[in-house]
Write an enzyme that holds these catalytic residues in place. Structure first.
Site, PDB file in Angstrom:
ATOM      1  N   HIS A  75     -48.594  89.313   4.557  1.00 44.44           N
ATOM      2  CA  HIS A  75     -48.110  90.693   4.383  1.00 44.44           C
ATOM      3  C   HIS A  75     -48.134  91.440   5.723  1.00 44.44           C
ATOM      4  CE1 HIS A  75     -47.952  94.658   2.063  1.00 44.44           C
ATOM      5  NE2 HIS A  75     -48.302  95.044   3.280  1.00 44.44           N
ATOM      6  N   GLU A  76     -49.264  91.336   6.441  1.00 38.28           N
ATOM      7  CA  GLU A  76     -49.384  92.110   7.683  1.00 38.28           C
ATOM      8  C   GLU A  76     -48.452  91.583   8.774  1.00 38.28           C
ATOM      9  OE1 GLU A  76     -50.681  94.848   7.393  1.00 38.28           O
ATOM     10  OE2 GLU A  76     -51.860  94.483   5.595  1.00 38.28           O
TER      11      GLU A  76
END
Ligand code: NI
Length: 175
Positions: free
Chosen positions: A134-135
């Site tokens: 996600h990051e």
């Protein structure tokens, strides 16, 4: 979401960026903690550099998630290990009030550097692998709604539209 910078790829951290790294990481940490986030990426606070931080012991946004070690990751590279993917709920500090079911690789290898330039090289699974994917997506200008494959699994955390939920019962009472 809606700010054009969130859809742009960020650039690698070079030697000239090192000096400002401590301050950037502190800003990321303050922002992540204030919002009870599981992680945050530099472009989310307006800095287009390939830096993410993540980690928590326990997190009210993800009560069932196993702990993830606190990590500063500079210039990350992520490789899936195998093709298996799992769906799980994600939210994002840049997409407030919403969540969605996002497919992510179950197992990944990720590499990068920490804040002092030491190598990080890990193989991880589960929520740890999810948070990293996600990051790092943020660094490529990708927000999780783009990863959702089933639109019916994307929506508001609270029932009702947020402005109604926030202005509370006044609007309801008038009806
Ligand atoms: Ni996010």
């Amino acid at each position: 979401m809606g700010h054009p910078d969130l859809w742009k790829p960020s650039r690698p951290v070079g030697p000239a960026d090192r000096e400002g790294l401590t301050e950037l990481i502190q800003d990321l940490l303050d922002t992540m903690r204030a919002a009870s986030g599981a992680g945050i990426a530099a472009p989310q606070i307006g800095v287009p550099l390939r830096v993410v931080i993540f980690g928590f012991e326990s997190n009210p946004r993800y009560p069932d998630a196993e702990p993830v070690p606190f990590t500063v990751l500079v210039n990350p590279v992520v490789e899936p290990i195998g093709a298996d993917r799992d769906e799980d709920w994600e939210g994002c500090l840049s997409v407030p009030g919403m969540r969605g079911l996002v497919p992510r690789y179950r197992r990944i290898r990720y590499r990068g550097e920490d804040e002092i330039g030491a190598t990080i090289d890990r193989e991880v699974t589960g929520f740890h692998a999810r948070v990293v994917q996600h990051e790092v997506d943020h660094l490529d200008g990708i927000l999780y709604p783009q990863r959702i494959e089933r639109p019916e699994s994307f929506g508001f955390i609270q029932p009702g539209f947020p402005p109604q939920a926030e202005s509370g019962s006044d609007a309801m009472r008038r009806e």
